[in-house]
Design an enzyme around this catalytic site. Structure first.
Site, PDB file in Angstrom:
ATOM      1  N   HIS A  48     -40.415  15.666  17.782  1.00  0.00           N
ATOM      2  CA  HIS A  48     -39.329  15.772  17.123  1.00  0.00           C
ATOM      3  C   HIS A  48     -38.304  15.925  17.763  1.00  0.00           C
ATOM      4  CE1 HIS A  48     -42.750  16.423  13.955  1.00  0.00           C
ATOM      5  NE2 HIS A  48     -42.494  15.592  13.304  1.00  0.00           N
TER       6      HIS A  48
ATOM      7  N   GLN B 227     -48.468  10.032   0.023  1.00  0.00           N
ATOM      8  CA  GLN B 227     -48.579   9.467   1.873  1.00  0.00           C
ATOM      9  C   GLN B 227     -50.570  10.159   1.850  1.00  0.00           C
ATOM     10  OE1 GLN B 227     -46.116   9.960   4.106  1.00  0.00           O
ATOM     11  NE2 GLN B 227     -46.765  10.545   5.614  1.00  0.00           N
TER      12      GLN B 227
ATOM     13  N   GLU C 158     -42.198  18.891  20.154  1.00  0.00           N
ATOM     14  CA  GLU C 158     -41.367  17.793  20.960  1.00  0.00           C
ATOM     15  C   GLU C 158     -40.976  17.269  20.968  1.00  0.00           C
ATOM     16  OE1 GLU C 158     -39.560  20.206  23.574  1.00  0.00           O
ATOM     17  OE2 GLU C 158     -40.627  21.773  21.945  1.00  0.00           O
TER      18      GLU C 158
ATOM     19  N   GLY D 296     -40.805   8.433  15.701  1.00  0.00           N
ATOM     20  CA  GLY D 296     -41.624   8.047  16.995  1.00  0.00           C
ATOM     21  C   GLY D 296     -41.657   6.694  16.681  1.00  0.00           C
TER      22      GLY D 296
ATOM     23  N   LYS E 149     -45.154   5.921  18.568  1.00  0.00           N
ATOM     24  CA  LYS E 149     -45.981   6.513  17.780  1.00  0.00           C
ATOM     25  C   LYS E 149     -46.576   6.075  16.974  1.00  0.00           C
ATOM     26  CE  LYS E 149     -47.860  10.285  17.008  1.00  0.00           C
ATOM     27  NZ  LYS E 149     -48.817   9.775  15.953  1.00  0.00           N
TER      28      LYS E 149
END
Length: 294
Positions: free
Chosen positions: A40, A64, A38, A150, A152
């Site tokens: 994304h 990464q 959600e 995001g 986050k």
């Protein structure tokens, strides 16, 4: 090229460029590693609202990951991801193989510098080199007016912004608010690896950050006391293995003695083998997440 209803799927650089040649402007890019959730979806919706054309990239970037097993175990479900993209009206999905992003002989690394060194950079050496390199490639290939990430991953946003400024890339980096479960846990592709007991305990991350915010809103500016507020909550959960707790400058990510400027409260913990991060912006001017600094 493959079309799924109105969404076109491309897998090569040539197909991507051909598909974008006549695409209406502006273009919004949502870079992802798949296993879409959600969070994304919210990025896609923001991109859809802001732009005439929306591109989503789905690429699990091996450069990464510090541990090879983390790369191989990263969850993948392309059919599910494509269904979400279609539902959100995405125009173009770029889903390349590794050799399409890193052709044979590829030997360039983008290293951003100071903002990439602390916190996640210290915990995962080389991680942000991998992030900056793949995002620079995607920015060049897509040529989007805007790209969406995001909040986050606050440090990642800062690293990508620095990279775009330094390399004179015209794509605007847009930070969007963290999307959370009802119990406060930030949505993450890694959440799928939590056991039921770990999942039940994981909202402690949000509670810990909110404890620091409450003290800061009450007038506390001593950074050590704010770090202690976070740590005190985390230590109440026996399943948590704390990796770091930080109160850092909101621009440089240098650790602060006193919160007398916009700051980022952040943490990283492990539940067994699953590593989770979260953050909270402390800024008396804006109050919540700012798109401009972190």
């Amino acid at each position: 090229m493959t079309a799924v209803a109105r969404t076109t799927i491309v897998r090569t650089r040539a197909e991507l460029r051909a598909a974008l040649a006549s695409a209406p402007r502006p273009v919004g890019l949502v870079p992802t590693m798949g296993w879409l959730h959600e969070g994304h979806r919210a990025l896609m919706q923001r991109a859809r609202a802001d732009n005439a054309t929306v591109v989503v990239s789905i690429f699990v970037n091996p450069r990464q990951f510090n541990v090879a097993s983390d790369f191989t175990q990263y969850p993948r479900n392309e059919a599910r991801d494509l269904a979400m993209c279609e539902a959100e009206g995405v125009d173009l999905v770029f889903a390349p193989g590794v050799e399409e992003i890193y052709p044979p002989g590829f030997s360039t690394t983008v290293s951003v510098g100071a903002v990439a060194l602390p916190l996640e950079g210290a915990a995962r050496p080389g991680h942000f080199d991998g992030v900056a390199t793949v995002v620079a490639i995607l920015f060049d290939l897509v040529g989007a007016e805007r790209a969406y990430f995001g909040q986050k991953d606050a440090q990642q946003v800062m690293v990508i912004r620095q990279m775009a400024r330094d390399l004179a890339i015209g794509t605007e980096v847009v930070a969007c608010p963290t999307i959370r479960e009802p119990d406060g846990l930030a949505l993450s592709s890694r959440n799928v690896h939590l056991s039921p007991e770990e999942r039940a305990a994981a909202p402690v991350l949000r509670r810990a950050l909110l404890a620091a915010r409450a003290r800061w809103e009450g007038g506390e500016t001593d950074a050590d006391r704010l770090r202690d507020a976070i740590s005190e909550v985390l230590t109440q959960e026996p399943l948590v293995d704390v990796e770091y707790v930080s109160i850092a400058d909101g621009t440089s990510l240098a650790e602060l003695d006193r919160v007398d400027r916009p700051a980022l409260a952040s943490l990283a913990v492990r539940f067994g083998t699953t590593r989770l991060i979260d953050n909270e912006i402390l800024d008396r001017i804006r109050g919540t997440a700012r798109a401009g600094s972190v």
